[in-house]
Design an enzyme around this catalytic site. Structure first.
Site, PDB file in Angstrom:
ATOM      1  N   GLY A 182       0.823  -1.205   0.000  1.00  0.00           N
ATOM      2  CA  GLY A 182       0.000   0.000   0.000  1.00  0.00           C
ATOM      3  C   GLY A 182       0.857   1.254   0.000  1.00  0.00           C
ATOM      4  O   GLY A 182       0.435   2.309   0.464  1.00  0.00           O
ATOM      5  N   ALA A 183       2.057   1.147  -0.546  1.00  0.00           N
ATOM      6  CA  ALA A 183       3.033   2.236  -0.469  1.00  0.00           C
ATOM      7  C   ALA A 183       2.653   3.463  -1.274  1.00  0.00           C
ATOM      8  O   ALA A 183       3.173   4.558  -1.027  1.00  0.00           O
ATOM      9  CB  ALA A 183       4.411   1.748  -0.915  1.00  0.00           C
ATOM     10  N   THR A 184       1.749   3.321  -2.254  1.00  0.00           N
ATOM     11  CA  THR A 184       1.379   4.491  -3.059  1.00  0.00           C
ATOM     12  C   THR A 184       0.253   5.299  -2.424  1.00  0.00           C
ATOM     13  O   THR A 184      -0.111   6.357  -2.926  1.00  0.00           O
ATOM     14  CB  THR A 184       0.967   4.069  -4.482  1.00  0.00           C
ATOM     15  OG1 THR A 184      -0.123   3.144  -4.401  1.00  0.00           O
ATOM     16  CG2 THR A 184       2.131   3.429  -5.211  1.00  0.00           C
ATOM     17  N   GLY A 185      -0.293   4.818  -1.321  1.00  0.00           N
ATOM     18  CA  GLY A 185      -1.299   5.583  -0.579  1.00  0.00           C
ATOM     19  C   GLY A 185      -0.642   6.602   0.327  1.00  0.00           C
ATOM     20  O   GLY A 185       0.585   6.624   0.494  1.00  0.00           O
ATOM     21  N   ARG A 186      -1.460   7.440   0.943  1.00  0.00           N
ATOM     22  CA  ARG A 186      -0.932   8.513   1.798  1.00  0.00           C
ATOM     23  C   ARG A 186      -0.114   7.938   2.969  1.00  0.00           C
ATOM     24  O   ARG A 186       1.041   8.296   3.187  1.00  0.00           O
ATOM     25  CB  ARG A 186      -2.083   9.378   2.312  1.00  0.00           C
ATOM     26  CG  ARG A 186      -1.616  10.579   3.136  1.00  0.00           C
ATOM     27  CD  ARG A 186      -2.786  11.323   3.747  1.00  0.00           C
ATOM     28  NE  ARG A 186      -3.513  12.122   2.780  1.00  0.00           N
ATOM     29  CZ  ARG A 186      -4.717  11.824   2.285  1.00  0.00           C
ATOM     30  NH1 ARG A 186      -5.330  10.717   2.654  1.00  0.00           N
ATOM     31  NH2 ARG A 186      -5.303  12.624   1.428  1.00  0.00           N
ATOM     32  N   LEU A 187      -0.718   7.035   3.728  1.00  0.00           N
ATOM     33  CA  LEU A 187      -0.015   6.450   4.864  1.00  0.00           C
ATOM     34  C   LEU A 187       1.172   5.616   4.397  1.00  0.00           C
ATOM     35  O   LEU A 187       2.261   5.681   4.985  1.00  0.00           O
ATOM     36  CB  LEU A 187      -0.973   5.587   5.693  1.00  0.00           C
ATOM     37  CG  LEU A 187      -0.354   4.856   6.881  1.00  0.00           C
ATOM     38  CD1 LEU A 187       0.224   5.839   7.895  1.00  0.00           C
ATOM     39  CD2 LEU A 187      -1.383   3.948   7.554  1.00  0.00           C
ATOM     40  N   GLY A 188       0.972   4.815   3.351  1.00  0.00           N
ATOM     41  CA  GLY A 188       2.055   3.989   2.832  1.00  0.00           C
ATOM     42  C   GLY A 188       3.260   4.805   2.405  1.00  0.00           C
ATOM     43  O   GLY A 188       4.414   4.401   2.604  1.00  0.00           O
ATOM     44  N   ARG A 216       1.167  -2.894  -7.685  1.00  0.00           N
ATOM     45  CA  ARG A 216       0.433  -3.586  -8.748  1.00  0.00           C
ATOM     46  C   ARG A 216       1.042  -3.297 -10.117  1.00  0.00           C
ATOM     47  O   ARG A 216       1.515  -2.177 -10.379  1.00  0.00           O
ATOM     48  CB  ARG A 216      -1.034  -3.124  -8.755  1.00  0.00           C
ATOM     49  CG  ARG A 216      -1.864  -3.654  -7.603  1.00  0.00           C
ATOM     50  CD  ARG A 216      -3.300  -3.176  -7.724  1.00  0.00           C
ATOM     51  NE  ARG A 216      -4.139  -3.738  -6.676  1.00  0.00           N
ATOM     52  CZ  ARG A 216      -4.715  -4.938  -6.752  1.00  0.00           C
ATOM     53  NH1 ARG A 216      -4.548  -5.686  -7.833  1.00  0.00           N
ATOM     54  NH2 ARG A 216      -5.463  -5.389  -5.763  1.00  0.00           N
ATOM     55  N   LYS A 273     -11.490  -6.345  11.043  1.00  0.00           N
ATOM     56  CA  LYS A 273     -10.135  -6.143  11.558  1.00  0.00           C
ATOM     57  C   LYS A 273      -9.837  -7.131  12.682  1.00  0.00           C
ATOM     58  O   LYS A 273      -8.717  -7.660  12.778  1.00  0.00           O
ATOM     59  CB  LYS A 273      -9.964  -4.703  12.045  1.00  0.00           C
ATOM     60  CG  LYS A 273     -10.011  -3.672  10.921  1.00  0.00           C
ATOM     61  CD  LYS A 273      -9.724  -2.267  11.415  1.00  0.00           C
ATOM     62  CE  LYS A 273      -9.697  -1.273  10.259  1.00  0.00           C
ATOM     63  NZ  LYS A 273      -9.328   0.089  10.687  1.00  0.00           N
TER      64      LYS A 273
END
Length: 308
Positions: A10-16, A35, A132
């Site tokens: 998920g590195a391309t998201g804000r947190l990632g 991806r 979760k």
């Protein structure tokens, strides 16, 4: 001590993005699972180039591709997931791969909110928290070393409107207060949540623990928020109070997903799911701001200053 090798999903998201940045800055060899489609997506190209330029090794793959997961997980010691909450169950295949990987010393799943095991809104939240918890039980039953990160609400959620559903900016004349206004919530900026998360990677004090973030200055009731905002704008706001029963009625007559903003308000400012319990190490909890006093963070007051 040699730094752990880290895989961020998920590195391309804000947190990632923040997680990869702090991982690299902290000296961890850092990998990102991306991806295939992202490499041909012009909207992602700048982000991917920035990741690569910073020293992150980009690996092609996805949470649905077992082969790519096995290859990526085999390169690292620590896996951090930063996928959106709506995709939380997509971590099941990843957990299966991690369980079989001898190199993995720690898995940090996608949470970064309220503790799902301590929330009590299962009849309202459309499985948001129970999913979760399901992932937690799968991690634990698989015997995977882990750390859970619970940081309340990100500041970009609810705080920009001063907890006013449907608004995008804080009120200047009238404000709605939910419940008695005294129940306290926790707010953390995403970049700060990432900084605390990376601190845990090689810290034995956080292994198989839940790291709670309750930074001083960021644990606020609605009355606290209103008073703080009034001081900043130099005006008194006209208050309207909404009771628990009134809020529940509004939630039940609102369709999903439009009801979720109010569900979070109910959970946090009525039921107090961020703060009704003590952080107890004997029960698996540790206090992030006490463990890492060197981490500088944005306060609620600082954030509200950006809205003036």
């Amino acid at each position: 001590m040699e730094k752990s090798r880290v895989l961020v999903i998920g590195a391309t998201g804000r947190l990632g993005h923040y997680l990869t940045r702090f991982s690299i800055q902290s000296g961890h060899p850092t990998f990102a699972l991306v991806r295939n489609s992202a490499f041909s997506d012009s909207s992602k190209s700048v982000e991917l180039e920035a990741l690569s330029s910073s020293g992150v090794t980009l690996l092609k793959g996805s949470l649905e591709d077992e082969g790519s997961l096995e290859e990526a997980v085999g390169k690292v010691d620590v896996v951090i997931s930063a996928i959106p909450s709506k995709h939380v169950l997509d971590q099941k295949l990843l957990i299966s791969v991690i369980r079989r990987a001898p190199s993995i010393k720690r898995f940090i799943p996608a949470e970064y909110g309220a503790d799902p095991d301590k929330t009590q809104v299962s009849d309202l939240d459309h499985g948001f928290y129970s999913k979760k918890s399901e992932i937690r039980r799968l991690i634990e039953s698989s015997g995977i070393p882990h750390t859970y990160i619970c940081c309340g609400l990100f500041m970009r959620i609810l705080l920009p409107s001063l907890v006013q559903p449907g608004r995008q900016s804080p009120p200047m004349d009238k404000v709605t207060v939910f419940g008695d206004g005294n129940v306290k919530a926790v707010f953390v900026n995403e970049v700060d949540a990432a900084a605390f998360t990376i601190k845990t990677i090689d810290d034995p004090r956080t292994l198989n623990k839940t790291l709670y973030l309750r930074p001083p200055g960021n644990v606020c009731s609605m009355n606290d928020l209103v008073e703080l905002w009034e001081r900043k704008i130099g005006e008194k706001l006209e208050k309207t109070c909404v009771t628990e029963s009134q809020l529940l009625e509004k939630i039940r007559e609102t369709r999903y997903p439009d009801d979720m903003e109010m569900v979070f308000i109910y959970s946090v400012f009525i039921k107090g799911h961020h703060t009704y319990f003590d952080i107890d190490e004997s029960c698996g909890g540790v206090n992030g701001t006490e463990l890492y006093p060197d981490v500088k963070y944005m306060t609620v007051s600082d954030f509200l200053d950006t809205l003036l």
